[in-house]
Design a protein around this motif. Sequence first.
Motif, short mmCIF file in Angstrom:
data_model
loop_
_atom_site.label_atom_id
_atom_site.label_comp_id
_atom_site.label_asym_id
_atom_site.label_seq_id
_atom_site.Cartn_x
_atom_site.Cartn_y
_atom_site.Cartn_z
N THR A 1 0.85 -1.18 0.00
CA THR A 1 0.00 0.00 0.00
C THR A 1 0.89 1.23 0.00
O THR A 1 1.90 1.26 0.69
CB THR A 1 -0.91 0.04 1.24
N ALA A 2 0.51 2.24 -0.79
CA ALA A 2 1.24 3.51 -0.80
C ALA A 2 0.23 4.63 -0.96
O ALA A 2 -0.78 4.48 -1.64
CB ALA A 2 2.23 3.55 -1.96
N ALA A 3 0.50 5.76 -0.31
CA ALA A 3 -0.39 6.92 -0.41
C ALA A 3 0.43 8.19 -0.33
O ALA A 3 1.42 8.26 0.40
CB ALA A 3 -1.43 6.89 0.71
N THR A 4 -0.02 9.20 -1.07
CA THR A 4 0.57 10.53 -1.00
C THR A 4 -0.54 11.49 -0.61
O THR A 4 -1.60 11.52 -1.26
CB THR A 4 1.18 10.95 -2.36
N TYR A 5 -0.30 12.24 0.45
CA TYR A 5 -1.30 13.17 0.96
C TYR A 5 -1.02 14.56 0.42
O TYR A 5 0.08 15.07 0.54
CB TYR A 5 -1.27 13.15 2.49
N HIS A 6 -2.05 15.17 -0.19
CA HIS A 6 -1.90 16.46 -0.84
C HIS A 6 -2.56 17.60 -0.05
O HIS A 6 -2.02 18.70 0.01
CB HIS A 6 -2.49 16.42 -2.25
N ARG A 7 -3.74 17.35 0.49
CA ARG A 7 -4.49 18.35 1.25
C ARG A 7 -5.15 17.65 2.43
O ARG A 7 -5.52 16.48 2.34
CB ARG A 7 -5.59 18.97 0.39
N TRP B 1 -6.29 4.71 -6.42
CA TRP B 1 -7.44 5.41 -5.87
C TRP B 1 -7.09 6.86 -5.58
O TRP B 1 -5.94 7.24 -5.47
CB TRP B 1 -7.97 4.71 -4.62
N VAL B 2 -8.14 7.67 -5.52
CA VAL B 2 -8.00 9.09 -5.23
C VAL B 2 -9.14 9.49 -4.30
O VAL B 2 -10.26 9.03 -4.45
CB VAL B 2 -7.99 9.94 -6.53
N VAL B 3 -8.81 10.32 -3.32
CA VAL B 3 -9.79 10.88 -2.39
C VAL B 3 -9.90 12.37 -2.71
O VAL B 3 -8.89 13.08 -2.67
CB VAL B 3 -9.38 10.66 -0.92
N ILE B 4 -11.11 12.81 -3.03
CA ILE B 4 -11.32 14.20 -3.40
C ILE B 4 -12.22 14.86 -2.36
O ILE B 4 -13.32 14.36 -2.07
CB ILE B 4 -11.95 14.31 -4.80
N GLY B 5 -11.73 15.95 -1.78
CA GLY B 5 -12.48 16.69 -0.78
C GLY B 5 -12.93 18.04 -1.31
O GLY B 5 -12.82 18.31 -2.52
N GLY C 1 -10.34 19.83 -3.46
CA GLY C 1 -9.71 19.08 -4.54
C GLY C 1 -9.11 17.78 -4.05
O GLY C 1 -9.51 17.23 -3.02
N VAL C 2 -8.09 17.30 -4.77
CA VAL C 2 -7.47 16.02 -4.44
C VAL C 2 -6.77 16.10 -3.09
O VAL C 2 -5.93 16.96 -2.86
CB VAL C 2 -6.46 15.60 -5.53
N CYS C 3 -7.14 15.19 -2.19
CA CYS C 3 -6.54 15.13 -0.86
C CYS C 3 -5.52 14.01 -0.76
O CYS C 3 -4.48 14.18 -0.12
CB CYS C 3 -7.63 14.94 0.20
N VAL C 4 -5.82 12.87 -1.36
CA VAL C 4 -4.94 11.71 -1.26
C VAL C 4 -4.98 10.95 -2.59
O VAL C 4 -6.05 10.79 -3.18
CB VAL C 4 -5.38 10.74 -0.14
#
Length: 90
Positions: A15-21, A47-51, A54-57
């Motif tokens: 698993t890998a994730a980059t946090y943007h916001r 996957w992408v998490v959008i808040g 905008g893009v959060c993760v």
Amino acid sequence: MLPDVDIGSFPRRATAATYHRPLVAGDAYTVGLDVERVGTSSITYTWVVIGPAGVCVRGEHTVVHVGADGRPAPVPPALRERLATTVEEE
């Protein structure tokens, strides 16, 4: 309709994730999930998490299908066929 597959036979391998916001409690968000790759015994999802801003993760994870003996086993044919409609196999 998804094939009848025991999701417990697909433990996560990486698993890998980059946090943007940041997201804060109460924020509305959506999650997009795509099949990136179907291997012999593994599946990689992105996957992408959008808040609200905008893009959060952005991230990915790889699962490996295991047989009754706990060792890697080929992805079941019915699932492979279903996933093939979303990604070109490598």
